[in-house]
Design an enzyme around this catalytic site. Structure first.
Site, short mmCIF file in Angstrom:
data_model
loop_
_atom_site.label_atom_id
_atom_site.label_comp_id
_atom_site.label_asym_id
_atom_site.label_seq_id
_atom_site.Cartn_x
_atom_site.Cartn_y
_atom_site.Cartn_z
N GLN A 42 7.18 -16.43 -4.21
CA GLN A 42 6.86 -15.06 -4.60
C GLN A 42 5.69 -14.60 -3.74
OE1 GLN A 42 9.08 -13.39 -6.19
NE2 GLN A 42 8.51 -13.26 -8.33
N SER A 43 5.65 -13.31 -3.42
CA SER A 43 4.68 -12.83 -2.43
C SER A 43 3.25 -12.87 -2.93
CB SER A 43 5.03 -11.40 -1.99
OG SER A 43 6.30 -11.38 -1.37
N THR A 44 3.01 -12.55 -4.21
CA THR A 44 1.66 -12.48 -4.75
C THR A 44 1.61 -13.19 -6.10
OG1 THR A 44 2.07 -10.36 -5.85
CG2 THR A 44 1.21 -10.29 -3.59
N GLY B 183 3.05 -17.21 -4.63
CA GLY B 183 1.85 -16.39 -4.45
C GLY B 183 1.47 -16.16 -3.00
#
Length: 467
Positions: free
Chosen positions: A23-25, A64
């Site tokens: 997931q990106s963040t 993240g």
């Protein structure tokens, strides 16, 4: 047998299947839980194709982290397993989960084709050795990178649009603040305003950032600084003034009432890190003058920039700021032959240090001899005598005005110290009130204190005549 199962061989099932979850963040990890659940659910697809549970390995150490970040430990682990031939299947919800960079994605495709590793996403199973499957995976990678570009361009376009109207809310330097209507105003703290005004006035008078720092230190004055991080974020602390801090304030157009956006340019290095550089004012994206109240005018700001450029020893200016030493014309002497600024060289004599003015700029640059050399002892005496002869009533009047200005400066410094004392008293009063609210004074328990009274006091109240 389905079309996907036809691509799976016994050699593929003999090796491990790696599920890459990302997931990106961190905010997406905590809020977009459905996407994470869908990624973990791909394990059932691997089981349906013949991989046992113990051979489906989940790599989720990159939760993240952005797919455009090249420093991803989980992705490096995945690439390493594929390159060593330990992977028979790579699973990912979509191409963007594996990588947002086409270079990283095509490198993974090359390794998968060399080691005969299959790739599975939510749409289907692909064999990188097959031209049609590899073409589809390459198109998906291009679309994923383009999607990231469009998202970034849309967000950046909105930011620039607001910045061009001067409505973009940016962090303000010390001395400026936002009012309840998000308008930029001067800091409500009078001591903060006086400190910044004193800095600009001192630099205008002296003309040197280093001398401004020395002036603050001589007067025992500190300078405010707003904390940007930590538990005390937003709090103003008072510290000693530094040379870099003075330059930072003098170069900031916000103190002249201007709105500026795009002062820095960033570029990615080969190792993946970002390098930032400051661009000149004529190259910034947005520069709007007279947008809010400032401490100085724009003309004064430009004059300060010119003075700093002249003072710079590496800027190529013809004027230099005065340095330490007894020379009368230091930083002012100009060569009469070539027009360059002359440097000073001191010699120790019985009467003290004697200066010599030398023009050696062209000599240093081109390896030639010194342009000219002028003894400074006689020159300084002649200039001093000339100044004494020019002491007329008009110059005396100027001297008196200078004396008044010095007195005004002393009063300003005294006012700054008075405000500092007043601030200390207010902080002490606030601390005392807080302490008393936390630890109130306990009442003395006498004969008549509290709700319960002694019998003698109760009897005396009922019969005052007996007293």
């Amino acid at each position: 047998m389905s079309r996907e199962q036809q691509k799976v061989t016994a050699g593929h099932v003999a090796r491990n299947a790696f599920l890459y979850v990302r997931q990106s963040t961190l905010r997406q990890v905590t809020e977009n839980t459905e996407s994470t659940h869908r990624q973990y659910a791909l394990r059932t697809r691997a089981h349906a194709l013949g991989w046992p549970v113990e051979k489906v390995i989940v790599i989720d150490s990159d939760l993240g982290q952005s797919g455009a970040d090249r420093d991803r430990e989980g992705f490096r682990t995945l690439v390493g397993e594929v390159s060593m031939g330990n992977a028979g299947l790579v699973l990912g919800l979509e191409v963007s989960r594996l990588s947002r960079s086409s270079s990283d994605w095509h490198r993974l495709l090359e390794l998968c084709a060399m080691t005969d590793t299959l790739i599975l996403d939510e749409d289907g199973l692909y064999d990188p050795c097959n031209f049609n499957d590899r073409l589809i995976l390459g198109l998906k990678a291009q679309m994923s990178e383009a999607e990231l570009h469009f998202l970034r361009a849309r967000l950046q376009g909105g930011i620039i649009s607001r910045a061009r109207r001067g409505e973009l809310k940016l962090p303000l330097p010390i001395g400026l603040a936002y009012d309840p209507l998000d308008r930029v105003v001067l800091d409500p703290d009078a001591q903060v305003r006086k400190s910044i005004s004193f800095l600009f006035d001192t630099f205008t008078r002296i003309g040197s950032a280093t001398a401004t720092v020395k002036a603050f230190r001589k007067e025992g004055m500190q300078f405010p600084r707003r904390l940007r991080y930590g538990s005390r974020k937003g709090e103003v602390v008072w510290v000693g003034l530094t040379h870099s801090r003075v330059l930072q304030i003098l170069h900031n157009p916000r103190y002249a009432g201007a709105f500026i956006f795009g002062r820095t340019r960033s570029r990615r290095r080969p190792d993946g890190t970002l390098s930032c550089r400051r661009v000149p004012l004529d190259e910034v994206e947005v520069l709007l003058r007279d947008q809010h109240e400032g401490y100085i005018s724009w003309d004064r700001f430009e004059a300060n920039q010119q003075r700093l450029a002249d003072n710079s020893t590496c800027g190529g200016g013809d004027r230099r700021p005065p340095r330490e030493g007894p020379a009368l014309l230091q930083g002012l002497a100009i060569c009469g032959k070539c027009g360059c600024s002359m440097t000073i060289r001191y010699h120790a004599r019985k009467e003290g240090l004697v200066p010599d003015y030398m023009c050696q700029k062209h000599g240093i640059e081109h390896g030639t001899t010194v342009c000219q050399h002028v003894p400074g002892g006689g020159t300084d005496r002649a200039i001093g005598e000339l100044m004494v002869e020019l002491m007329t009533p008009a110059t005396l009047e100027v001297a008196l005005q200078v004396q008044k200005e010095l007195e005004a400066r002393a009063e300003a410094v005294d006012a700054w110290h008075d405000q500092r004392v007043q601030r200390a008293r207010e902080e002490a009063d606030i601390a005392r009130v807080r302490f008393m609210n936390t630890h109130p004074r306990q009442p003395h328990r006498g004969r008549c204190s509290g709700r319960r009274m002694e019998p003698e006091a109760a009897q005396s109240r009922r019969s005052p005549a007996r007293l």
